[in-house]
Scaffold this motif. Sequence first.
Motif, PDB file in Angstrom:
ATOM      1  N   CYS A   1       0.837  -1.195   0.000  1.00 27.26           N
ATOM      2  CA  CYS A   1       0.000   0.000   0.000  1.00 27.26           C
ATOM      3  C   CYS A   1       0.877   1.252   0.000  1.00 27.26           C
ATOM      4  O   CYS A   1       1.787   1.386   0.809  1.00 27.26           O
TER       5      CYS A   1
ATOM      6  N   GLN B   1       0.210   4.057   0.955  1.00 28.22           N
ATOM      7  CA  GLN B   1      -0.046   4.889   2.124  1.00 28.22           C
ATOM      8  C   GLN B   1       0.540   4.282   3.396  1.00 28.22           C
ATOM      9  O   GLN B   1       1.248   4.942   4.130  1.00 28.22           O
ATOM     10  N   CYS B   2       0.299   2.981   3.644  1.00 24.20           N
ATOM     11  CA  CYS B   2       0.667   2.409   4.946  1.00 24.20           C
ATOM     12  C   CYS B   2       1.688   1.270   4.825  1.00 24.20           C
ATOM     13  O   CYS B   2       2.120   0.733   5.843  1.00 24.20           O
TER      14      CYS B   2
ATOM     15  N   CYS C   1      -4.249  -0.569   0.169  1.00 23.60           N
ATOM     16  CA  CYS C   1      -4.796  -1.728   0.879  1.00 23.60           C
ATOM     17  C   CYS C   1      -6.287  -1.490   1.129  1.00 23.60           C
ATOM     18  O   CYS C   1      -6.833  -0.470   0.727  1.00 23.60           O
TER      19      CYS C   1
ATOM     20  N   CYS D   1      -6.890   1.794   3.278  1.00 25.28           N
ATOM     21  CA  CYS D   1      -6.509   3.136   2.833  1.00 25.28           C
ATOM     22  C   CYS D   1      -7.184   3.449   1.503  1.00 25.28           C
ATOM     23  O   CYS D   1      -7.136   2.636   0.583  1.00 25.28           O
TER      24      CYS D   1
HETATM   25 ZN   LIG Z   1      -2.857   1.060   3.451  1.00 26.46          ZN
END
Ligand SMILES: [Zn+2]
Length: 488
Positions: free
Chosen positions: A51, A53-54, A71, A74
Amino acid sequence: MQEFSEKVQSAYEEKLGRHLVASINIEAGETLLEEAPLLVAPHWECGQLKCAQCLQESYIICKRCQVYPLCMDCDEHDDFECKFFSTGAGCAINKDLLVKNYGVCALLKLLLLLENPETRANCQTLIEKPIKLEDYRHNDGGMWQEHEEQLVKPIMSSGLPEAIKFQEVTSDLIHAYCIRIDSHAFEVTARDGDTLKGVYICGASLPHHCVPNTVLALDEQFNMKLYAAVPLKAGDIIYNSYTNPLMGTTQRQHQLRLSRHQECSCSRCLDPTELGTHMSSMKCRQCPGGYAICDLSGSGDWVCEGCGAVLPAAEVHELLAEVGAALVEVQGELPVFEALLAQYKPLLHPNHFLLLDIKQNIASILRAAILMNSLAEPCKKLLERRVQLCGDLLPVTRAVVPGISKLYAIALFEFLLASVDLSEMQFAESDVTKQEYVAQLTRLRAIGKEALDLLRLEPENSAEGYLVERIGMELERIESDLMKYGRL
Ligand SMILES: [Zn+2]
Ligand SMILES: [Zn+2]
Ligand SMILES: [Zn+2]
Ligand SMILES: [Zn+2]
């Protein structure tokens, strides 16, 4: 992004370039530097999409830009990155660029950090130092070619270079960014246990020393804190180590040449006894009890400290290559490791790094075997063996990573774990008296506390924080038996 303590100051020297020195006397454990990563990304060879973002495993793609993996939790990622691919010239870039060539992730991040006027300044130090690409082009063990195929070609043919305005994107530029990223990266561990690379402008550009005087800790958000590992005097250079301290000099130097194109001539590298550990010393073939050390300032051969007999360098390197190759072949089989240990013990110093490597392997197989009770041998014998092997590692580790050291804390923990088990068993089977048992536990309690003290700077939300918890559990176990039996 970086915060320096007032206890350090920047300095310049031709050989080291820009570096940090202590401006006053500093105690072990004092903070020298705090830094957030410039970027965190998967390794070049990573195939599992994460992901954007994370950094958890990803199974969907961002609907807006159709390029970045996300994911289930997110629904967005960095706005600049997303917009870059979903508007203007970015729309024409091949949407499969990341999904099909996931290794380019770190490069993409850096290119867009530079493209974004708000983050460009953060990258300046990373890109300003000149690098001689010619030193790398034919001279990095095939790495250049690998980067060319896996990273450079996919980017060059994706349409991305045409969409970047800030700079002219060429193959050589991408190669240079690969090198810059690698030379500023630390391996960091994600929440799911996967390793990623974190790029730190300052923390990873400290000069190298094979006996570092700092220790660094990373929290779950990959923020780095650098501490003094030992007391520093005003004017002392702040060093980091970019090699495995449990390797011998030739191997550390080789690793450093490959990873950072650096030659090391630190005090440990210049000392053929490696600070008295003899991690690269050989057994003399001529006299009993003699050890041969490398004649670093002369022939490069190994010379016996006792009788002066010479062991030619070529012979030593051949032997080391042979042991190294044999170690690669072993697939976690205990008898094979034990056989290798028996075979090479008569040729190498007991502290030789290759013997230590074999011993560590045996100790960790034994740990698993004892846990699962999976070997036919009586458990006590195995425990005794493990205690002995873990104990062998302690003085060497202490010598090569002095002061506050995670590596030494881990070595102490392994020794503690094995020793508590053994002591309990010995007491249960009446091999030792109550008094002896109490004395053993008291000694082990001190070892556990020493390990905890070495980990006192580690954040709770890290692998080391978990280790602190585990050591605490062992200490509770010891304390409870001391309460029970220590009174009389
Ligand atoms: Zn994520
Ligand atoms: Zn997006
Ligand atoms: Zn060195
Ligand atoms: Zn000799």
